[in-house]
Design an enzyme around this catalytic site. Structure first.
Site, PDB file in Angstrom:
ATOM      1  N   GLY A  83      48.492 147.084  62.356  1.00  0.00           N
ATOM      2  CA  GLY A  83      49.315 145.924  62.095  1.00  0.00           C
ATOM      3  C   GLY A  83      50.718 146.400  61.781  1.00  0.00           C
ATOM      4  N   GLN A  88      59.268 146.530  58.978  1.00  0.00           N
ATOM      5  CA  GLN A  88      58.879 147.941  59.084  1.00  0.00           C
ATOM      6  C   GLN A  88      59.598 148.655  60.222  1.00  0.00           C
ATOM      7  OE1 GLN A  88      54.399 147.074  58.765  1.00  0.00           O
ATOM      8  NE2 GLN A  88      54.635 149.046  57.746  1.00  0.00           N
ATOM      9  N   CYS A 134      49.316 152.065  54.607  1.00  0.00           N
ATOM     10  CA  CYS A 134      50.471 151.355  55.173  1.00  0.00           C
ATOM     11  C   CYS A 134      51.376 152.356  55.863  1.00  0.00           C
ATOM     12  CB  CYS A 134      51.226 150.653  54.046  1.00  0.00           C
ATOM     13  SG  CYS A 134      52.732 149.819  54.594  1.00  0.00           S
ATOM     14  N   LEU A 135      51.833 152.018  57.058  1.00  0.00           N
ATOM     15  CA  LEU A 135      52.721 152.921  57.795  1.00  0.00           C
ATOM     16  C   LEU A 135      54.005 153.194  57.008  1.00  0.00           C
ATOM     17  CD1 LEU A 135      52.364 151.401  61.379  1.00  0.00           C
ATOM     18  CD2 LEU A 135      51.151 153.375  60.411  1.00  0.00           C
ATOM     19  N   HIS A 176      47.841 141.865  54.374  1.00  0.00           N
ATOM     20  CA  HIS A 176      48.784 142.980  54.211  1.00  0.00           C
ATOM     21  C   HIS A 176      50.089 142.707  54.963  1.00  0.00           C
ATOM     22  CE1 HIS A 176      49.471 147.544  54.121  1.00  0.00           C
ATOM     23  NE2 HIS A 176      50.359 147.142  55.019  1.00  0.00           N
ATOM     24  N   GLU A 177      49.973 142.246  56.206  1.00  0.00           N
ATOM     25  CA  GLU A 177      51.180 142.022  57.024  1.00  0.00           C
ATOM     26  C   GLU A 177      51.977 140.813  56.524  1.00  0.00           C
ATOM     27  OE1 GLU A 177      51.912 144.453  58.711  1.00  0.00           O
ATOM     28  OE2 GLU A 177      49.927 145.349  58.803  1.00  0.00           O
ATOM     29  N   HIS A 180      54.012 141.866  53.587  1.00  0.00           N
ATOM     30  CA  HIS A 180      55.230 142.596  53.978  1.00  0.00           C
ATOM     31  C   HIS A 180      56.409 141.643  54.150  1.00  0.00           C
ATOM     32  CE1 HIS A 180      54.605 146.835  54.674  1.00  0.00           C
ATOM     33  NE2 HIS A 180      53.499 146.645  55.380  1.00  0.00           N
TER      34      HIS A 180
HETATM   35 ZN    ZN Z   1      52.059 147.983  55.740  1.00  0.00          ZN
END
Ligand code: ZN
Length: 215
Positions: A83, A88, A134-135, A176-177, A180
């Site tokens: 995701g 991001q 998380c990236l 989660h997304e 963000h």
């Molecule tokens: Zn994330």
């Protein structure tokens, strides 16, 4: 979150199965078409201001938005994410993309513009404390309790209203997304100690994909 060449006319209505958009068909082809049109961009990491404030609502459903979605799929693939939210890759707009398995191993591919999570009735709030990553917090993981079911409502890139339903890991991804895009990272939901531990893991690891250095 850390993991089609079907030509569609621009004004095609999203496929709906009852209330929810169908995001399980032609996953391979749709994901590939997006990422092949897109350009992969480096990932912003914790501390970058764009990750710590609410993103702007999308009001223009134009070619630029379609290009953003393509770039997000390309970036998500490079970083091997499941995701990715627009901030991001440094873009201050409420958009996320996903390519994620649910708890039955079914793959879901799609995007949501201006997402809002449904409040769940008490009987659907069954918490799952699986690991999350998380990236934007590269190489760190922590256990975080979240409901194992989620519904997100928003729009697609053409402005059509959509709703997405998720279970298991995919439910976690949807939450989660969406977080963000309101300026929250999963580590903001951890205890002080677990947050510190996640940041330590990040400082000791090396991301396997390009990131934007913080000043
Ligand atoms: Zn994330």
């Amino acid at each position: 979150m850390a993991q089609q060449d079907t030509e569609q006319s621009v004004n095609e209505e999203p496929k709906e199965s009852g209330e929810f958009v169908v995001d399980t068909e032609d996953c391979e082809e749709r994901e590939r078409a997006h990422r092949e049109r897109g350009t992969s961009r480096p990932i912003t990491v914790v501390g970058n201001p764009v990750l710590h404030k609410e993103c702007k609502d999308v009001t223009a459903f134009d070619d630029e938005l379609a290009k953003l979605v393509d770039d997000m799929f390309a970036s998500q693939r490079t970083a091997e994410g499941v995701g990715l939210a627009a901030n991001q890759i440094g873009v201050d707009l409420k958009v996320f993309v996903y390519d994620c398995m649910d708890d039955e191993g079914v793959r879901h591919v799609g995007h949501v513009v201006n997402p809002v999570l449904d409040d769940l009735p008490a009987d659907r709030r069954i918490l799952d404390d699986s690991n999350e990553g998380c990236l934007s917090v590269p190489t760190a993981y922590a256990s975080l309790a979240r409901p194992d079911y989620a519904v997100v409502r928003g729009q697609d890139m053409h402005g059509n209203p959509i709703a997405v339903e998720g279970t298991g890991y995919f439910a976690r991804c949807l939450q989660h997304e969406t977080d963000h895009l309101y300026g929250y990272l999963y580590i903001d939901r951890l205890s002080k100690r677990d947050r510190k531990d996640a940041l330590r893991q990040m400082s000791e690891g090396t991301p396997r994909y390009p990131v934007v250095a913080n000043d």
